[in-house]
Structure formats: structure tokens, C-alpha cells
Design a protein around this motif. Structure first.
Motif, PDB file in Angstrom:
ATOM      1  N   VAL A 182      -4.442  83.134 -29.134  1.00  0.00           N
ATOM      2  CA  VAL A 182      -4.825  82.479 -30.385  1.00  0.00           C
ATOM      3  C   VAL A 182      -4.321  83.295 -31.576  1.00  0.00           C
ATOM      4  CG1 VAL A 182      -6.793  81.841 -31.839  1.00  0.00           C
ATOM      5  CG2 VAL A 182      -6.852  81.358 -29.383  1.00  0.00           C
ATOM      6  N   ALA A 183      -3.682  82.611 -32.513  1.00  0.00           N
ATOM      7  CA  ALA A 183      -3.266  83.248 -33.764  1.00  0.00           C
ATOM      8  C   ALA A 183      -4.490  83.427 -34.657  1.00  0.00           C
ATOM      9  CB  ALA A 183      -2.212  82.399 -34.464  1.00  0.00           C
ATOM     10  N   ASP A 184      -4.779  84.675 -35.031  1.00  0.00           N
ATOM     11  CA  ASP A 184      -5.929  84.920 -35.895  1.00  0.00           C
ATOM     12  C   ASP A 184      -5.491  84.867 -37.364  1.00  0.00           C
ATOM     13  OD1 ASP A 184      -4.601  87.332 -36.348  1.00  0.00           O
ATOM     14  OD2 ASP A 184      -6.018  88.522 -35.166  1.00  0.00           O
ATOM     15  N   LYS A 185      -6.432  85.120 -38.267  1.00  0.00           N
ATOM     16  CA  LYS A 185      -6.126  85.014 -39.690  1.00  0.00           C
ATOM     17  C   LYS A 185      -5.022  85.982 -40.114  1.00  0.00           C
ATOM     18  CE  LYS A 185     -10.583  83.236 -41.298  1.00  0.00           C
ATOM     19  NZ  LYS A 185     -11.739  83.442 -42.216  1.00  0.00           N
ATOM     20  N   ALA A 186      -5.031  87.172 -39.527  1.00  0.00           N
ATOM     21  CA  ALA A 186      -4.012  88.154 -39.884  1.00  0.00           C
ATOM     22  C   ALA A 186      -2.623  87.689 -39.435  1.00  0.00           C
ATOM     23  CB  ALA A 186      -4.355  89.511 -39.270  1.00  0.00           C
ATOM     24  N   TYR A 187      -2.557  87.121 -38.234  1.00  0.00           N
ATOM     25  CA  TYR A 187      -1.262  86.624 -37.736  1.00  0.00           C
ATOM     26  C   TYR A 187      -0.750  85.514 -38.639  1.00  0.00           C
ATOM     27  CZ  TYR A 187       2.343  84.881 -34.563  1.00  0.00           C
ATOM     28  OH  TYR A 187       3.553  84.492 -34.022  1.00  0.00           O
ATOM     29  N   PRO A 217     -10.690  78.606 -33.005  1.00  0.00           N
ATOM     30  CA  PRO A 217      -9.457  79.199 -33.521  1.00  0.00           C
ATOM     31  C   PRO A 217      -9.210  78.847 -34.984  1.00  0.00           C
ATOM     32  CG  PRO A 217      -9.075  78.230 -31.360  1.00  0.00           C
ATOM     33  CD  PRO A 217     -10.448  77.801 -31.789  1.00  0.00           C
ATOM     34  N   THR A 218      -8.699  79.818 -35.727  1.00  0.00           N
ATOM     35  CA  THR A 218      -8.271  79.568 -37.102  1.00  0.00           C
ATOM     36  C   THR A 218      -7.090  78.614 -37.091  1.00  0.00           C
ATOM     37  OG1 THR A 218      -8.972  81.758 -37.813  1.00  0.00           O
ATOM     38  CG2 THR A 218      -7.364  80.626 -39.201  1.00  0.00           C
ATOM     39  N   GLY A 219      -7.102  77.628 -37.985  1.00  0.00           N
ATOM     40  CA  GLY A 219      -5.991  76.697 -38.091  1.00  0.00           C
ATOM     41  C   GLY A 219      -5.058  77.069 -39.230  1.00  0.00           C
ATOM     42  N   VAL A 220      -3.817  76.593 -39.137  1.00  0.00           N
ATOM     43  CA  VAL A 220      -2.843  76.944 -40.163  1.00  0.00           C
ATOM     44  C   VAL A 220      -3.225  76.344 -41.511  1.00  0.00           C
ATOM     45  CG1 VAL A 220      -1.248  75.003 -39.820  1.00  0.00           C
ATOM     46  CG2 VAL A 220      -0.362  77.224 -40.564  1.00  0.00           C
TER      47      VAL A 220
END
Length: 392
Positions: A182-187, A217-220
Motif C-alpha cells: 500500500v502506498a502511504d501518505k509519504a509515498y 489505504p490512503t487514496g491519491v
């Protein structure tokens, strides 16, 4: 007639390729199919009633961009899930997200960048439509390994400046298919900053975002809101196939800034295939309900826990954060899949069928992908057969 040269090096698609590998051999037991990400949980029980009430609309041409009621339901879901307020001019309904992932590139990718051949960045392994989209817009696909050393997400910032300066689009899947990372906020913040610096668009494939274990998960779209960047910088794709177990409905949506969506809608009027109106009515109702989604997550969590128990102690086993695949380490993915089929009847997908070789090797070669989509008891039996056949 000659096949277009830009498509001449495409390998056979994953599932015909798998049939060629396995189906010349007899199954070694009762067949358990863990290859394709086709959910087997029940879809919402209100779907047949909605479809029956709207079946008369099959005699109407569908609204190209999506009926106003459907777009309103999608905007409402985005607001509740990501705390981002969208207006309908920033959304278009899709006839399945594969259509969107392909046609958005056709609508938005320029023929050149800085006078040079453009680049489209892809994670490796990846959903194969990304590569075909890149070739279709005559861009150079650049595959970036998404391996254990990079947290199973591509490190696009590590690419040379000349590649980034030619980049027009980068694809990113979060939660990742097949690894579940999962892409986090930092990614997201780093990737958005990179896209702003080098002027490219982020195509975020978020079809698995509603199947997770603990934190959503954080979304774009929320990452864009947090960073304050131009919403035209990102294009987000969502689906009911995984969230709501409606793979056959072929319903999803694309969201971005109004300029991007206007371009995507314009192409749809010439070359797209909008969702039939009765199916739009179903999608409207399904996006407006969260009860079935919570139950769906509960069922997957039970199977995640089973997998962790069954593969405890297996060297290299990584418990996924989200999605519904296991990315299991083996010496050779094809050999492991064939052995498993011949000895147990369990079907899995060799990892190399989702990846391409690069200078460092093939990041999918030493893996198999197993889908946790079947009912709990069948999944448990399949996982135990995998363990006993390949890891004991």
C-alpha cells in the motif's frame, strides 16, 4: 496482413499462457482455482431488484459519461471515503476500469515530450493493460522493479533525470496487484512532487482499495488534497469488481480534474462503450451502500488470518496489507505452478506471467500468485495443499 509492429513483441496473455502450461497435464486432485482475481463472495442482495426495476432502460442508449444520479453517488462515495469533494464534471463512469486505464492514456498522452519520444512508467510486475496502453500511444514503456527491496512499490524517484523528463504518465497500483503493498501518505507525496517537477500525470489504479486488513489505504485524491497540487496531475481509477463482488457488472469510474475528464469524455463519444442504463442504476445503488463492503472485508480478513497461520515459518512469506492475493516465494514460478497442478489440482499463476525481464532479471520469476477469492473452506484447503506441496 501484418500485425502492427508496436504489438509484435507482446507475450501471450497470462491466462491463455497458463492454460498452455497446465492443461496438457491431468490435475493431481480436485481442482481448486486460485489464479484469477474473480471474487466468489456474494454480491449485494438488492442488485436483482434494482436491475429488474430498470430493465426497461435496455432500449435506451446509455448516457455517455454516466447518468447524473450515478455520478452523484460516486461523488458521494468519494467524499465519504476520502474526504474529498468532487463535482460531477470531475468523474466519468467506466465500462470496467481496464477500459479506463487504457483509454485515459489514449486521451491524455502527448505524441512527444520536449521533442523526444515520450516515456510511460510502469511498476514491474504489473497489470498488463498498462503496457499495451503505453505501446498504443507510441511511448517507450519503462519498467521499474517493485520488489521486496523497494517495499513492493516502484521507486520512480531513482530513475535518471533524462527518463523522468520524457515521462508523460506513470502507472501505480495501490494496493498493489499482486503483492498487496500500500502506498502511504509519504509515498504519494513524494510521487506527486516528482510528477510536478518533471511534469507528468499519475494514473492511480486503486481497484483493491476497499479490501484491507486494518487501516483504509490512503487514496491519491486525498493525497492531492493534502499537498494542494493541481487535481489535473492525477487520474484515479476505481471499480465495483473487487469492492462489491460484481466483476461481471463491468462498472467503475475515473476521477481527475475537469480538463482531463473533458478530454476522456470526448474520446468516449467517438470510441467508447458506455455502461448500459440498467447497469448504471445498479452501480448507483451499490456505490451508495457500505454494509456489504464491510462484510466483504470481514470475510477476506478471515482468509488473511488463515494464510498467516498456514504459512507461518515459511521463509520469505509476506503477509499482504491489502488486496486479496498472496505473492508466494518459490525457486521458479512456472515449475512450482506445474508441480502444484500435477500433484494437487491447485491452479496458481506464475509470477513471471505478470512481469517482464529487465537488466537485473525478472522480478516475478521467483513467485507464484494465489488468489484468496473462493469461500473460506476451499481457500483453506488450497492453501494447505500449496504449503504441503511446495514448502515441506
Amino acid at each position: 496482413m501484418m500485425y502492427p509492429e508496436r504489438f509484435s513483441n507482446l507475450p501471450a496473455y497470462a491466462f491463455p499462457r497458463l492454460r498452455s502450461l497446465l492443461d496438457v497435464h491431468a490435475a493431481g486432485g480436485d481442482v481448486i482455482n486460485m489464479t484469477i482475481g474473480e471474487p466468489k463472495h456474494a454480491f449485494p442482495d438488492f442488485v436483482p431488484d434494482v436491475l429488474a426495476k430498470s430493465v426497461g432502460e435496455f432500449n435506451k442508449y446509455p448516457v455517455n459519461e454516466g447518468a447524473p444520479e450515478l455520478l452523484a453517488a460516486i461523488c458521494g462515495w468519494v467524499s465519504g471515503r476520502f474526504s474529498v469533494d468532487l463535482t460531477p464534471d470531475r468523474v466519468m463512469a467506466l465500462n470496467g476500469t481496464r477500459e479506463g486505464l487504457y483509454n485515459a492514456a489514449m486521451a491524455l498522452a502527448p505524441e512527444t515530450k520536449n521533442g523526444k519520444t515520450p516515456v510511460v512508467l510502469l511498476p514491474n510486475p504489473f497489470y498488463q493493460v498498462y503496457a499495451v496502453a503505453a505501446l498504443s500511444v507510441t511511448a517507450e514503456p519503462v519498467l521499474v522493479p517493485a520488489t521486496a527491496s523497494t517495499g513492493h512499490l516502484p521507486d520512480y524517484a531513482s530513475l535518471p533525470e533524462d527518463i523522468l523528463d520524457r515521462t508523460t504518465i506513470c502507472y501505480i497500483c495501490s494496493p498493489a496487484n499482486p503483492q498487496g503493498a500500500v502506498a502511504d501518505k509519504a509515498y504519494w507525496a513524494q510521487l506527486i512532487a516528482l510528477a510536478e517537477k518533471h511534469d507528468f500525470k499519475i494514473f492511480a489504479d486503486e481497484c483493491y482499495c476497499e479490501i484491507y486488513r486494518t487501516a483504509a489505504p490512503t487514496g491519491v485524491l486525498e493525497a492531492v488534497a493534502d499537498t494542494g497540487c493541481d487535481p489535473e496531475r492525477v487520474v484515479a481509477f476505481h471499480s465495483l469488481s473487487k469492492r462489491s463482488n460484481l466483476a461481471g457488472l463491468r462498472s467503475g469510474f475515473v476521477a481527475s480534474g475537469p480538463k482531463n475528464i473533458a478530454e476522456i469524455r470526448q474520446l468516449r463519444t467517438y470510441a467508447g462503450s458506455p455502461l448500459p442504463m440498467p447497469l448504471q442504476r445498479v452501480a448507483q445503488a451499490v456505490w451508495s451502500d457500505e454494509v456489504h463492503v464491510e462484510e466483504n472485508r470481514r470475510l477476506y480478513r478471515e482468509k488473511f488470518d488463515l494464510a498467516d497461520e498456514i504459512f507461518a515459518g515459511v521463509d520469505g512469506y509476506s503477509s499482504p496489507e491489502a488486496g486479496f492475493f498472496l505473492w508466494l516465494p518459490v525457486e521458479d514460478g512456472e515449475a512450482a505452478a506445474l508441480k502444484l497442478w500435477k500433484e494437487t489440482g491447485v491452479r496458481v499463476l506464475p509470477g513471471a506471467y505478470l512481469s517482464r525481464p529487465d537488466a537485473a532479471g525478472d522480478p516475478g520469476h521467483n513467485y507464484i500468485r494465489a488468489a484468496l477469492v473462493a469461500p473460506k473452506e476451499e481457500t483453506q484447503r488450497g492453501l494447505k495443499l500449496i504449503r504441503d506441496c511446495l514448502y515441506k
